[in-house]
Design a protein around this motif. Structure first.
Motif, PDB file in Angstrom:
ATOM      1  N   GLY A  15       5.304 -13.482   7.641  1.00 58.81           N
ATOM      2  CA  GLY A  15       5.979 -13.624   8.936  1.00 58.81           C
ATOM      3  C   GLY A  15       6.030 -15.069   9.388  1.00 58.81           C
ATOM      4  N   PHE A  16       6.450 -15.236  10.606  1.00 59.98           N
ATOM      5  CA  PHE A  16       6.651 -16.578  11.188  1.00 59.98           C
ATOM      6  C   PHE A  16       5.331 -17.365  11.199  1.00 59.98           C
ATOM      7  N   ILE A  17       4.379 -16.950  12.018  1.00 60.87           N
ATOM      8  CA  ILE A  17       3.140 -17.731  12.162  1.00 60.87           C
ATOM      9  C   ILE A  17       2.302 -17.641  10.877  1.00 60.87           C
ATOM     10  N   GLY A  18       2.202 -16.426  10.313  1.00 60.98           N
ATOM     11  CA  GLY A  18       1.375 -16.242   9.122  1.00 60.98           C
ATOM     12  C   GLY A  18       1.791 -17.165   7.989  1.00 60.98           C
ATOM     13  N   LEU A  35      -1.187 -10.216   2.678  1.00 57.97           N
ATOM     14  CA  LEU A  35      -0.988  -8.765   2.778  1.00 57.97           C
ATOM     15  C   LEU A  35       0.048  -8.549   3.867  1.00 57.97           C
ATOM     16  N   ASP A  36       1.163  -7.903   3.516  1.00 54.30           N
ATOM     17  CA  ASP A  36       2.260  -7.757   4.485  1.00 54.30           C
ATOM     18  C   ASP A  36       3.134  -6.582   4.054  1.00 54.30           C
ATOM     19  N   ASP A  37       3.667  -5.827   5.012  1.00 54.07           N
ATOM     20  CA  ASP A  37       4.553  -4.708   4.634  1.00 54.07           C
ATOM     21  C   ASP A  37       6.030  -5.110   4.680  1.00 54.07           C
ATOM     22  N   SER A  39       7.922  -5.642   7.104  1.00 54.26           N
ATOM     23  CA  SER A  39       8.728  -4.967   8.134  1.00 54.26           C
ATOM     24  C   SER A  39       9.521  -5.982   8.955  1.00 54.26           C
ATOM     25  N   SER A  40       8.927  -7.139   9.241  1.00 53.01           N
ATOM     26  CA  SER A  40       9.724  -8.205   9.862  1.00 53.01           C
ATOM     27  C   SER A  40       9.612  -9.499   9.056  1.00 53.01           C
ATOM     28  N   GLY A  41       8.596  -9.613   8.216  1.00 52.16           N
ATOM     29  CA  GLY A  41       8.433 -10.821   7.406  1.00 52.16           C
ATOM     30  C   GLY A  41       9.323 -10.795   6.173  1.00 52.16           C
ATOM     31  N   ILE A  55       1.633  -4.085   1.523  1.00 53.36           N
ATOM     32  CA  ILE A  55       0.851  -2.963   2.047  1.00 53.36           C
ATOM     33  C   ILE A  55       0.985  -2.923   3.567  1.00 53.36           C
ATOM     34  N   ASP A  56       1.081  -1.708   4.085  1.00 51.89           N
ATOM     35  CA  ASP A  56       1.093  -1.479   5.531  1.00 51.89           C
ATOM     36  C   ASP A  56      -0.358  -1.374   5.994  1.00 51.89           C
ATOM     37  N   VAL A  57      -0.706  -2.065   7.066  1.00 49.39           N
ATOM     38  CA  VAL A  57      -2.110  -2.016   7.518  1.00 49.39           C
ATOM     39  C   VAL A  57      -2.521  -0.605   7.950  1.00 49.39           C
ATOM     40  N   ARG A  58      -1.541   0.288   8.157  1.00 46.70           N
ATOM     41  CA  ARG A  58      -1.889   1.679   8.498  1.00 46.70           C
ATOM     42  C   ARG A  58      -2.378   2.460   7.277  1.00 46.70           C
ATOM     43  N   HIS A  77      -6.026 -12.471  10.450  1.00 50.24           N
ATOM     44  CA  HIS A  77      -5.292 -11.231  10.734  1.00 50.24           C
ATOM     45  C   HIS A  77      -4.131 -11.502  11.687  1.00 50.24           C
ATOM     46  N   GLN A  78      -2.951 -11.687  11.086  1.00 49.66           N
ATOM     47  CA  GLN A  78      -1.728 -11.978  11.868  1.00 49.66           C
ATOM     48  C   GLN A  78      -0.803 -10.773  11.926  1.00 49.66           C
ATOM     49  N   ALA A  79      -0.924  -9.838  11.007  1.00 52.16           N
ATOM     50  CA  ALA A  79       0.012  -8.701  10.967  1.00 52.16           C
ATOM     51  C   ALA A  79      -0.111  -7.887  12.248  1.00 52.16           C
ATOM     52  N   PRO A 146       1.194  -2.242  26.918  1.00 52.66           N
ATOM     53  CA  PRO A 146       0.418  -1.643  25.815  1.00 52.66           C
ATOM     54  C   PRO A 146       0.082  -2.670  24.728  1.00 52.66           C
ATOM     55  N   TYR A 147       0.990  -3.605  24.465  1.00 50.54           N
ATOM     56  CA  TYR A 147       0.739  -4.655  23.459  1.00 50.54           C
ATOM     57  C   TYR A 147      -0.493  -5.475  23.842  1.00 50.54           C
ATOM     58  N   ALA A 148      -0.551  -5.929  25.108  1.00 48.87           N
ATOM     59  CA  ALA A 148      -1.695  -6.739  25.539  1.00 48.87           C
ATOM     60  C   ALA A 148      -2.973  -5.907  25.479  1.00 48.87           C
ATOM     61  N   SER A 150      -3.612  -3.351  23.434  1.00 49.81           N
ATOM     62  CA  SER A 150      -4.058  -3.137  22.050  1.00 49.81           C
ATOM     63  C   SER A 150      -4.685  -4.415  21.482  1.00 49.81           C
ATOM     64  N   LYS A 151      -4.157  -5.567  21.851  1.00 50.56           N
ATOM     65  CA  LYS A 151      -4.754  -6.833  21.382  1.00 50.56           C
ATOM     66  C   LYS A 151      -6.157  -6.994  21.963  1.00 50.56           C
ATOM     67  N   PHE A 152      -6.303  -6.661  23.261  1.00 52.60           N
ATOM     68  CA  PHE A 152      -7.610  -6.787  23.914  1.00 52.60           C
ATOM     69  C   PHE A 152      -8.596  -5.801  23.288  1.00 52.60           C
ATOM     70  N   ASN A 176       3.099 -18.958  23.974  1.00 55.84           N
ATOM     71  CA  ASN A 176       4.386 -18.607  23.348  1.00 55.84           C
ATOM     72  C   ASN A 176       4.648 -19.570  22.195  1.00 55.84           C
ATOM     73  N   VAL A 177       4.629 -19.037  20.996  1.00 54.51           N
ATOM     74  CA  VAL A 177       4.712 -19.893  19.805  1.00 54.51           C
ATOM     75  C   VAL A 177       6.182 -20.059  19.403  1.00 54.51           C
ATOM     76  N   TYR A 178       6.550 -21.282  18.975  1.00 57.01           N
ATOM     77  CA  TYR A 178       7.919 -21.511  18.485  1.00 57.01           C
ATOM     78  C   TYR A 178       7.846 -22.448  17.288  1.00 57.01           C
TER      79      TYR A 178
HETATM   80  N1  NAD Z   1       5.046 -15.430  18.308  1.00 58.38           N
HETATM   81  C1  NAD Z   1       4.290 -15.556  19.391  1.00 58.38           C
HETATM   82  O1  NAD Z   1       4.651 -16.241  20.359  1.00 58.38           O
HETATM   83  C2  NAD Z   1       2.937 -14.867  19.455  1.00 58.38           C
HETATM   84  C3  NAD Z   1       2.170 -15.021  20.619  1.00 58.38           C
HETATM   85  C4  NAD Z   1       0.918 -14.403  20.681  1.00 58.38           C
HETATM   86  C5  NAD Z   1       0.433 -13.686  19.598  1.00 58.38           C
HETATM   87  N2  NAD Z   1       1.221 -13.539  18.496  1.00 58.38           N
HETATM   88  C6  NAD Z   1       0.685 -12.774  17.382  1.00 58.38           C
HETATM   89  O2  NAD Z   1       0.767 -13.555  16.210  1.00 58.38           O
HETATM   90  C7  NAD Z   1       0.940 -12.716  15.067  1.00 58.38           C
HETATM   91  C8  NAD Z   1       2.121 -13.166  14.234  1.00 58.38           C
HETATM   92  O3  NAD Z   1       3.286 -13.051  15.034  1.00 58.38           O
HETATM   93  P1  NAD Z   1       4.695 -13.641  14.587  1.00 58.38           P
HETATM   94  O4  NAD Z   1       5.359 -14.175  15.794  1.00 58.38           O
HETATM   95  O5  NAD Z   1       4.521 -14.510  13.403  1.00 58.38           O
HETATM   96  O6  NAD Z   1       5.455 -12.295  14.202  1.00 58.38           O
HETATM   97  P2  NAD Z   1       6.209 -11.882  12.840  1.00 58.38           P
HETATM   98  O7  NAD Z   1       6.874 -10.584  13.140  1.00 58.38           O
HETATM   99  O8  NAD Z   1       7.035 -13.003  12.334  1.00 58.38           O
HETATM  100  O9  NAD Z   1       4.997 -11.663  11.847  1.00 58.38           O
HETATM  101  C9  NAD Z   1       4.282 -10.462  11.743  1.00 58.38           C
HETATM  102  C10 NAD Z   1       4.100 -10.154  10.278  1.00 58.38           C
HETATM  103  O10 NAD Z   1       3.326  -8.960  10.180  1.00 58.38           O
HETATM  104  C11 NAD Z   1       3.961  -8.072   9.260  1.00 58.38           C
HETATM  105  N3  NAD Z   1       3.642  -6.715   9.687  1.00 58.38           N
HETATM  106  C12 NAD Z   1       4.076  -6.061  10.793  1.00 58.38           C
HETATM  107  N4  NAD Z   1       3.600  -4.810  10.819  1.00 58.38           N
HETATM  108  C13 NAD Z   1       2.842  -4.665   9.710  1.00 58.38           C
HETATM  109  C14 NAD Z   1       2.099  -3.580   9.161  1.00 58.38           C
HETATM  110  N5  NAD Z   1       2.057  -2.392   9.771  1.00 58.38           N
HETATM  111  N6  NAD Z   1       1.424  -3.793   8.004  1.00 58.38           N
HETATM  112  C15 NAD Z   1       1.473  -4.978   7.359  1.00 58.38           C
HETATM  113  N7  NAD Z   1       2.175  -6.031   7.826  1.00 58.38           N
HETATM  114  C16 NAD Z   1       2.853  -5.873   8.985  1.00 58.38           C
HETATM  115  C17 NAD Z   1       5.440  -8.374   9.356  1.00 58.38           C
HETATM  116  O11 NAD Z   1       6.183  -7.985   8.217  1.00 58.38           O
HETATM  117  C18 NAD Z   1       5.418  -9.888   9.558  1.00 58.38           C
HETATM  118  O12 NAD Z   1       5.450 -10.560   8.317  1.00 58.38           O
HETATM  119  C19 NAD Z   1       1.062 -11.293  15.613  1.00 58.38           C
HETATM  120  O13 NAD Z   1      -0.215 -10.692  15.550  1.00 58.38           O
HETATM  121  C20 NAD Z   1       1.459 -11.510  17.059  1.00 58.38           C
HETATM  122  O14 NAD Z   1       1.072 -10.429  17.884  1.00 58.38           O
HETATM  123  C21 NAD Z   1       2.457 -14.108  18.395  1.00 58.38           C
END
Ligand code: NAD
Length: 321
Positions: A15-18, A35-37, A39-41, A55-58, A77-79, A146-148, A150-152, A176-178
């Protein structure tokens, strides 16, 4: 850092940050796996030579097998299900991925003697409305979506695993990451969305903070390279267990649109829309602690300049392909 093998498993590393964490770790001499499914990466975001587990973390068994196979010393753990609005529409899905999926990671870490876990938490959502000043690490959590929540909840589970099993656990609460590789197709990531519109000559919509036509919500925009740097410091054991990763600066959506347009070199067409239900009006992180450990964060202008430069290079590469 104490002497442990430097083997880093990055969940969500496609994904983006990972993917930035992966790059920074490789440059720092770590052996890295993802490890990534997907789904958006994207698979293309993972450098060749990096072990990849689709792999899906589920999938508890799949997570166990991957962690056993790679044998990491640290997991980043970024997924996640990373969208606030999806979490509001489908809180069960959010909890399945972010809490239950997270627990699969913790269980795999415990049973495979992983040393440390670094977690992508959210400063942007966990503190709720930050009406004035900036939320520091002592500010009480007020998860609103719910997102906040689940993170907490996962932060609390990490603390439980620290107490029960001695797993070192670090929560990084991102603002907010960019930056490069952020997905403009989702509903999150206003910078990526605005950049795409600007480059197509399309208008930018400013969702109001309170009344139609105002400057929009206030956010703390942090550049992704700074977030990757924080992850690496945490992976090395050089941070406390809880760290805000932001800039302390608040920027309105309108100011962001204008700053980005300036870097692209165009005059933006701005339109106004009503407030979006559920949007926090203001969110700013006190990142004094992170700055003292990691140095001054990248300024918004400098980060936007690097992002625009990257997108121009990407375009040129596509054209020449
Ligand atoms: N982007 C932001 O501003 C921001 C802010 C705060 C926290 N975060 C957190 O940072 C992390 C990375 O976010 P991002 O912006 O890079 O998002 P992103 O969607 O680009 O990256 C998430 C990655 O996780 C993978 N993923 C999603 N569901 C999955 C699953 N069930 N099993 C395995 N892999 C799965 C996706 O394929 C993707 O590669 C996330 O945990 C997000 O909640 C992001």
């Amino acid at each position: 850092m104490e002497s442990v093998d430097r083997r880093l498993l990055v969940t969500g590393g496609a994904g983006f940050i990972g993917s930035h964490v992966v790059e920074a770790a490789l440059a720092d001499g770590w052996t890295v796996a993802v490890l990534d499914d997907l789904s958006s990466g994207r698979r293309a975001h993972v450098p060749s030579g990096v072990a990849f587990y689709e792999i899906d973390v589920r999938d508890a068994g799949g997570v166990q097998a991957a962690v056993r196979d790679f044998s990491p010393t640290v997991i980043s753990h970024q997924a996640a299900q990373a969208s606030v609005s999806v979490s509001v529409r489908d809180p069960l899905l959010d909890a399945e991925i972010n809490i239950r999926g997270g627990l699969h990671i913790l269980e795999a870490a415990r049973t495979n003697k992983v040393h440390r876990i670094v977690f992508a938490s959210t400063g942007g959502a966990i503190y709720g409305e930050v009406s004035s000043g900036a939320a520091d690490e002592c500010t009480p959590e007020r998860p609103y979506s719910p997102y906040a929540t689940s993170k907490f909840a996962f932060e609390r589970y990490m603390e439980t695993y620290r107490q029960q099993y001695g797993l070192q656990a670090i929560s990084l609460r991102y603002a907010n990451v960019y930056g490069p590789r952020q997905n403009p197709h989702g509903e999150a990531g206003v910078v990526a969305i605005f950049l795409q519109h600007l480059r197509k000559g399309e208008p930018l919509q400013i969702n109001a903070r309170q009344t139609l036509g105002d400057d929009g919500c206030l956010r703390d925009y942090v550049y992704v390279a700074d977030v990757a740097r924080a992850n690496l410091a945490a992976a090395r054991g050089d941070t406390p267990a809880l760290l805000n990763v932001g800039t302390g600066q608040s920027t309105s959506t309108r100011a962001l649109a204008e700053a980005l347009a300036k870097e692209v070199g165009v005059t933006p067409i701005l339109t106004s829309a009503l407030p979006r239900p559920g949007d926090l009006k203001r969110s700013v992180l006190d990142s004094t602690l992170a700055s003292s450990l990691l140095g001054t964060p990248t300024s918004l202008d400098a980060g936007l300049r690097q992002l625009v430069l990257w997108s121009e290079l990407e375009d040129a590469a596509q054209t020449n392909f």
